[in-house]
Design an enzyme around this catalytic site. Structure first.
Site, mmCIF file in Angstrom:
data_model
loop_
_atom_site.group_PDB
_atom_site.id
_atom_site.type_symbol
_atom_site.label_atom_id
_atom_site.label_comp_id
_atom_site.label_asym_id
_atom_site.label_seq_id
_atom_site.Cartn_x
_atom_site.Cartn_y
_atom_site.Cartn_z
ATOM 1 N N GLY A 49 0.792 -1.367 0.097
ATOM 2 C CA GLY A 49 0.129 -0.054 -0.024
ATOM 3 C C GLY A 49 0.921 1.121 0.091
ATOM 4 C CD GLN A 54 3.675 5.705 2.746
ATOM 5 O OE1 GLN A 54 2.602 5.260 2.426
ATOM 6 N NE2 GLN A 54 4.712 5.116 3.003
ATOM 7 C CB CYS A 103 6.180 2.089 7.032
ATOM 8 S SG CYS A 103 5.670 3.679 6.326
ATOM 9 C CG LEU A 104 6.852 1.149 0.805
ATOM 10 C CD1 LEU A 104 6.127 1.299 -0.484
ATOM 11 C CD2 LEU A 104 7.910 0.011 0.804
ATOM 12 C CG HIS A 145 0.246 1.140 7.373
ATOM 13 N ND1 HIS A 145 1.323 0.524 7.943
ATOM 14 C CD2 HIS A 145 0.763 1.921 6.580
ATOM 15 C CE1 HIS A 145 2.379 0.934 7.866
ATOM 16 N NE2 HIS A 145 2.144 1.928 7.010
ATOM 17 C CD GLU A 146 -0.703 2.422 2.988
ATOM 18 O OE1 GLU A 146 -0.434 3.565 2.926
ATOM 19 O OE2 GLU A 146 -0.044 1.479 2.990
ATOM 20 C CG HIS A 149 0.957 6.791 5.775
ATOM 21 N ND1 HIS A 149 2.146 7.090 6.264
ATOM 22 C CD2 HIS A 149 1.254 5.417 5.495
ATOM 23 C CE1 HIS A 149 2.996 6.132 6.449
ATOM 24 N NE2 HIS A 149 2.392 5.054 5.761
#
Ligand code: ZN
Length: 179
Positions: A49, A54, A103-104, A145-146, A149
């Site tokens: 995701g 991000q 997480c990226l 999670h997304e 963000h």
């Protein structure tokens, strides 16, 4: 469409405010290109995701996908490509489950995060059509999670026990096989 640079923890946009995307704005080439680039960037980074902040955009857009060839989350089942514009978690279960997240924007780390096991989600698809659906399990986890963000939050903020924080190599070595 292009590969975008991923903002890491410490870049102010990761903690910044986001803005909703209007129906008119959603139809512009800028936003459609952003969505295509988010998909390409997520796939290139083997993410499941990605949220617009991000990739340095303050728009309320998330994309999610678990494809069969994703090496980072092979055991979690597949999630078809899902684009959600202006996502809202309408309701969420009181049932929580702890599981590993990475997480990226927080490269090379994982930790165990409690998340609701089921959600009611609303928003729009990339064509502007209303979306309303239920998500369970890992799909529900990735959505939470997304959406975090978009509120300037990362999973580290939700770690109940910092001692679960683990580098990828140590995760592979000591923890992965036990799941
Ligand atoms: Zn993340």
């Amino acid at each position: 469409m292009a590969l975008l640079k991923i903002a890491r923890l410490g870049h102010p946009i990761i903690r910044g405010k986001t803005e909703s995307v209007s129906k008119e704005e959603l139809q512009t080439p800028e936003i459609q290109n952003l969505i295509d680039s988010m998909i390409e960037t997520m796939r290139d980074a083997n993410g499941v995701g990605i949220a617009a902040p991000q990739v340095h955009s303050p728009k309320r857009i998330i994309v999610i996908e678990v494809s069969p060839d994703n090496p980072r989350y092979p055991q979690k089942g597949l999630i078809p490509l899902t684009v959600i514009v202006n996502p809202t978690i309408v309701s969420q279960s009181d049932d929580y489950e702890q599981d590993w997240e990475g997480c990226l924007s927080v490269p090379d780390l994982r930790g165990k995060v409690p998340r609701s096991t089921s959600l009611q989600v609303s928003g729009r698809d990339r064509d502007g059509n209303p979306l309303e659906f239920e998500a369970k399990g890992f799909f529900a986890r990735v959505i939470q999670h997304e959406v975090d963000h978009l509120e300037g939050k990362v999973y580290l903020d939700r770690l109940p026990d910092m001692r679960t924080l683990t580098f990828s190599r140590e995760y592979e070595k000591y923890w992965k096989s036990k799941e």
